[in-house]
Motif scaffolding. Structure first.
Motif, PDB file in Angstrom:
ATOM      1  N   HIS A 100       0.804  -1.217   0.000  1.00 27.96           N
ATOM      2  CA  HIS A 100       0.000   0.000   0.000  1.00 27.96           C
ATOM      3  C   HIS A 100       0.839   1.271   0.000  1.00 27.96           C
ATOM      4  O   HIS A 100       0.291   2.369   0.009  1.00 27.96           O
ATOM      5  CB  HIS A 100      -0.944   0.004   1.206  1.00 27.96           C
ATOM      6  CG  HIS A 100      -0.263  -0.185   2.522  1.00 27.96           C
ATOM      7  ND1 HIS A 100       0.289  -1.381   2.894  1.00 27.96           N
ATOM      8  CD2 HIS A 100      -0.043   0.658   3.553  1.00 27.96           C
ATOM      9  CE1 HIS A 100       0.813  -1.272   4.100  1.00 27.96           C
ATOM     10  NE2 HIS A 100       0.634  -0.042   4.520  1.00 27.96           N
ATOM     11  N   PHE A 101       2.149   1.133  -0.035  1.00 26.16           N
ATOM     12  CA  PHE A 101       3.015   2.306  -0.079  1.00 26.16           C
ATOM     13  C   PHE A 101       3.443   2.613  -1.513  1.00 26.16           C
ATOM     14  O   PHE A 101       3.847   1.713  -2.262  1.00 26.16           O
ATOM     15  CB  PHE A 101       4.273   2.089   0.763  1.00 26.16           C
ATOM     16  CG  PHE A 101       4.026   2.004   2.237  1.00 26.16           C
ATOM     17  CD1 PHE A 101       3.511   3.097   2.929  1.00 26.16           C
ATOM     18  CD2 PHE A 101       4.301   0.844   2.943  1.00 26.16           C
ATOM     19  CE1 PHE A 101       3.289   3.028   4.296  1.00 26.16           C
ATOM     20  CE2 PHE A 101       4.082   0.766   4.314  1.00 26.16           C
ATOM     21  CZ  PHE A 101       3.567   1.865   4.985  1.00 26.16           C
ATOM     22  N   ILE A 118      -9.052  14.250   3.124  1.00 23.84           N
ATOM     23  CA  ILE A 118      -7.741  14.038   3.747  1.00 23.84           C
ATOM     24  C   ILE A 118      -6.826  13.193   2.857  1.00 23.84           C
ATOM     25  O   ILE A 118      -5.609  13.391   2.857  1.00 23.84           O
ATOM     26  CB  ILE A 118      -7.865  13.418   5.159  1.00 23.84           C
ATOM     27  CG1 ILE A 118      -8.504  12.031   5.123  1.00 23.84           C
ATOM     28  CG2 ILE A 118      -8.635  14.351   6.089  1.00 23.84           C
ATOM     29  CD1 ILE A 118      -8.482  11.324   6.463  1.00 23.84           C
ATOM     30  N   VAL A 119      -7.406  12.256   2.100  1.00 26.52           N
ATOM     31  CA  VAL A 119      -6.579  11.466   1.188  1.00 26.52           C
ATOM     32  C   VAL A 119      -6.014  12.370   0.092  1.00 26.52           C
ATOM     33  O   VAL A 119      -4.835  12.279  -0.264  1.00 26.52           O
ATOM     34  CB  VAL A 119      -7.394  10.304   0.572  1.00 26.52           C
ATOM     35  CG1 VAL A 119      -6.602   9.620  -0.541  1.00 26.52           C
ATOM     36  CG2 VAL A 119      -7.751   9.283   1.647  1.00 26.52           C
ATOM     37  N   LYS A 120      -6.840  13.260  -0.417  1.00 27.11           N
ATOM     38  CA  LYS A 120      -6.388  14.196  -1.450  1.00 27.11           C
ATOM     39  C   LYS A 120      -5.296  15.122  -0.902  1.00 27.11           C
ATOM     40  O   LYS A 120      -4.276  15.359  -1.549  1.00 27.11           O
ATOM     41  CB  LYS A 120      -7.572  15.026  -1.948  1.00 27.11           C
ATOM     42  CG  LYS A 120      -7.245  15.992  -3.071  1.00 27.11           C
ATOM     43  CD  LYS A 120      -6.944  15.262  -4.363  1.00 27.11           C
ATOM     44  CE  LYS A 120      -6.784  16.228  -5.520  1.00 27.11           C
ATOM     45  NZ  LYS A 120      -6.459  15.544  -6.785  1.00 27.11           N
ATOM     46  N   ALA A 121      -5.506  15.615   0.313  1.00 27.24           N
ATOM     47  CA  ALA A 121      -4.539  16.535   0.914  1.00 27.24           C
ATOM     48  C   ALA A 121      -3.218  15.841   1.212  1.00 27.24           C
ATOM     49  O   ALA A 121      -2.142  16.434   1.062  1.00 27.24           O
ATOM     50  CB  ALA A 121      -5.120  17.131   2.193  1.00 27.24           C
ATOM     51  N   GLU A 122      -3.263  14.582   1.635  1.00 22.68           N
ATOM     52  CA  GLU A 122      -2.059  13.875   2.062  1.00 22.68           C
ATOM     53  C   GLU A 122      -1.299  13.267   0.892  1.00 22.68           C
ATOM     54  O   GLU A 122      -0.064  13.214   0.896  1.00 22.68           O
ATOM     55  CB  GLU A 122      -2.429  12.769   3.057  1.00 22.68           C
ATOM     56  CG  GLU A 122      -1.263  12.139   3.768  1.00 22.68           C
ATOM     57  CD  GLU A 122      -0.580  13.079   4.751  1.00 22.68           C
ATOM     58  OE1 GLU A 122       0.654  12.959   4.900  1.00 22.68           O
ATOM     59  OE2 GLU A 122      -1.256  13.929   5.355  1.00 22.68           O
ATOM     60  N   THR A 123      -2.029  12.778  -0.123  1.00 25.20           N
ATOM     61  CA  THR A 123      -1.382  12.022  -1.202  1.00 25.20           C
ATOM     62  C   THR A 123      -1.469  12.704  -2.561  1.00 25.20           C
ATOM     63  O   THR A 123      -0.739  12.325  -3.480  1.00 25.20           O
ATOM     64  CB  THR A 123      -2.018  10.624  -1.348  1.00 25.20           C
ATOM     65  OG1 THR A 123      -3.354  10.753  -1.854  1.00 25.20           O
ATOM     66  CG2 THR A 123      -2.043   9.896  -0.019  1.00 25.20           C
ATOM     67  N   GLN A 135      -3.955  12.301  -4.387  1.00 29.65           N
ATOM     68  CA  GLN A 135      -4.786  11.393  -5.173  1.00 29.65           C
ATOM     69  C   GLN A 135      -6.212  11.352  -4.652  1.00 29.65           C
ATOM     70  O   GLN A 135      -6.458  11.595  -3.468  1.00 29.65           O
ATOM     71  CB  GLN A 135      -4.216   9.967  -5.140  1.00 29.65           C
ATOM     72  CG  GLN A 135      -2.882   9.802  -5.830  1.00 29.65           C
ATOM     73  CD  GLN A 135      -2.427   8.359  -5.786  1.00 29.65           C
ATOM     74  OE1 GLN A 135      -2.587   7.660  -4.785  1.00 29.65           O
ATOM     75  NE2 GLN A 135      -1.843   7.892  -6.876  1.00 29.65           N
ATOM     76  N   ASN A 136      -7.133  11.024  -5.537  1.00 29.56           N
ATOM     77  CA  ASN A 136      -8.509  10.774  -5.148  1.00 29.56           C
ATOM     78  C   ASN A 136      -8.586   9.438  -4.404  1.00 29.56           C
ATOM     79  O   ASN A 136      -7.909   8.477  -4.769  1.00 29.56           O
ATOM     80  CB  ASN A 136      -9.376  10.755  -6.410  1.00 29.56           C
ATOM     81  CG  ASN A 136     -10.841  10.556  -6.120  1.00 29.56           C
ATOM     82  OD1 ASN A 136     -11.281   9.446  -5.860  1.00 29.56           O
ATOM     83  ND2 ASN A 136     -11.597  11.635  -6.167  1.00 29.56           N
ATOM     84  N   VAL A 194      -7.055   5.472  -5.275  1.00 32.33           N
ATOM     85  CA  VAL A 194      -6.215   4.612  -4.442  1.00 32.33           C
ATOM     86  C   VAL A 194      -6.780   3.186  -4.425  1.00 32.33           C
ATOM     87  O   VAL A 194      -6.039   2.205  -4.560  1.00 32.33           O
ATOM     88  CB  VAL A 194      -6.111   5.174  -3.010  1.00 32.33           C
ATOM     89  CG1 VAL A 194      -5.367   4.196  -2.100  1.00 32.33           C
ATOM     90  CG2 VAL A 194      -5.406   6.533  -3.010  1.00 32.33           C
ATOM     91  N   ILE A 195      -8.102   3.077  -4.287  1.00 27.61           N
ATOM     92  CA  ILE A 195      -8.750   1.760  -4.277  1.00 27.61           C
ATOM     93  C   ILE A 195      -8.576   1.072  -5.627  1.00 27.61           C
ATOM     94  O   ILE A 195      -8.183  -0.096  -5.717  1.00 27.61           O
ATOM     95  CB  ILE A 195     -10.250   1.904  -3.940  1.00 27.61           C
ATOM     96  CG1 ILE A 195     -10.426   2.543  -2.565  1.00 27.61           C
ATOM     97  CG2 ILE A 195     -10.950   0.547  -3.997  1.00 27.61           C
ATOM     98  CD1 ILE A 195     -11.842   3.037  -2.292  1.00 27.61           C
TER      99      ILE A 195
END
Length: 305
Positions: free
Chosen positions: A76-77, A239-244, A246-247, A251-252
């Motif tokens: 997952h990294f 938060i996923v968008k802000a951190e990575t 990506q949508n 990621v899924i």
């Protein structure tokens, strides 16, 4: 048609490495197929390879980047491998790379736990060295001095494996143990200077990505993951968008695509069987999904391998 899925071992990896090298004699690592250890090897990357299909191995790799960069996926990294860094690949994860720079130079040590257990280290001590910090990508930056020191260590490992002098296997085990401790030291130094672990947002995104790794075959929507994390889908998306960058749905889907690539390139499963294994409702649905990522359908992808 066999449904056996290929997991690379050290001999098969070494065979592929030597075949791709052709007549070129590498100045680092194993130089011929006379190496008879199936639990240890040392080699470097072949320059010019810009990407590698997803694979799973039955061994660990500790990889030193001396020059260049690439994008690496390990479970997952997803992270950048960069000059003066060291990273660990564990056998439980699918791994791939892409966007490698033409000047990329990596030194790699491949080993199975059995190479060290009962010979030098107790299993619980070795597990602690190999687990490092599971909450963060397994890559650690090095100072120029530390990188130069590790380069010398890798080259000493290479020399021992080539020369096969008296006591070369016990010496290789000692050198590998030294390398694992140096990698853990680099991890501690990175954590000491990092504030990311203090962020609640980072911890939530990490939990989301870990959950994707564990549940991507059954949980398909952002809402399902948000429910599992006891937060709203809107907040998870933010938060996923802000951190990575990506949508969350990407990621899924990207984890599904990685698994699809791995099964198409490393198994004898039919496209219908792969679609069923990935829980698509039909082969045509799977094909449409795959083509959105790859630009070609699964049958075309298999023919290109």
């Amino acid at each position: 048609m066999s449904d056996k899925i290929t997991v690379l071992d050290i001999p098969s990896t070494l065979k592929k490495h030597l075949a791709s090298a052709g007549d070129r004699a590498p100045d680092f690592g194993i130089i011929n197929d006379g190496w008879n250890q199936d639990d240890f090897a040392v080699l470097n990357n072949h320059p010019g390879l810009t990407h590698g299909l997803p694979v799973k191995t039955d061994y660990y790799s500790v990889i030193l980047c001396l020059r260049g960069s690439c994008k690496k996926t390990i479970g997952h990294f997803v992270f950048e491998v960069y000059t003066n860094s060291i990273h660990l690949v564990s056998p439980q994860f699918i791994t791939s790379f892409e966007d490698a720079s033409p000047d990329l130079l990596l030194y790699e040590v491949l080993f199975k736990k059995e190479f060290l257990i009962n010979n030098l280290l107790k299993e619980n001590i070795l597990d602690n060295l190999l687990e490092v910090n599971p909450d963060y990508p397994p890559i650690y930056g090095l100072s120029q001095k530390s990188c130069a020191s590790l380069k010398a260590l890798y080259e000493k490992i290479s020399d021992e494996s080539r020369e096969k002098g008296a006591f070369h296997l016990p010496i290789l085990r000692l050198l590998l143990t030294d390398l694992l401790y140096e990698m853990n030291r680099a991890c501690e130094n990175c954590l000491l200077h990092s504030t990311r672990h203090l962020s609640k947002q980072y911890q939530l995104v990490y939990k989301f990505k870990k959950l994707v790794e564990d549940q991507f075959l059954t949980l398909k929507t952002v809402q399902e993951y948000a429910d599992a994390l006891f937060i709203s889908a809107k907040y998870l998306t933010e938060i996923v968008k802000a951190e990575t960058g990506q949508n969350a749905l990407h990621v899924i889907h990207n984890r599904m695509y990685l698994e699809a690539q791995y099964l198409l390139s490393s198994s004898g499963l039919s496209i219908k069987e792969i679609a069923e294994r990935l829980n698509f409702d039909s082969s045509s649905h799977f094909s449409r999904f795959f083509k959105r990522f790859a630009g070609n359908n699964p049958s075309e992808f298999k023919q290109l391998q």
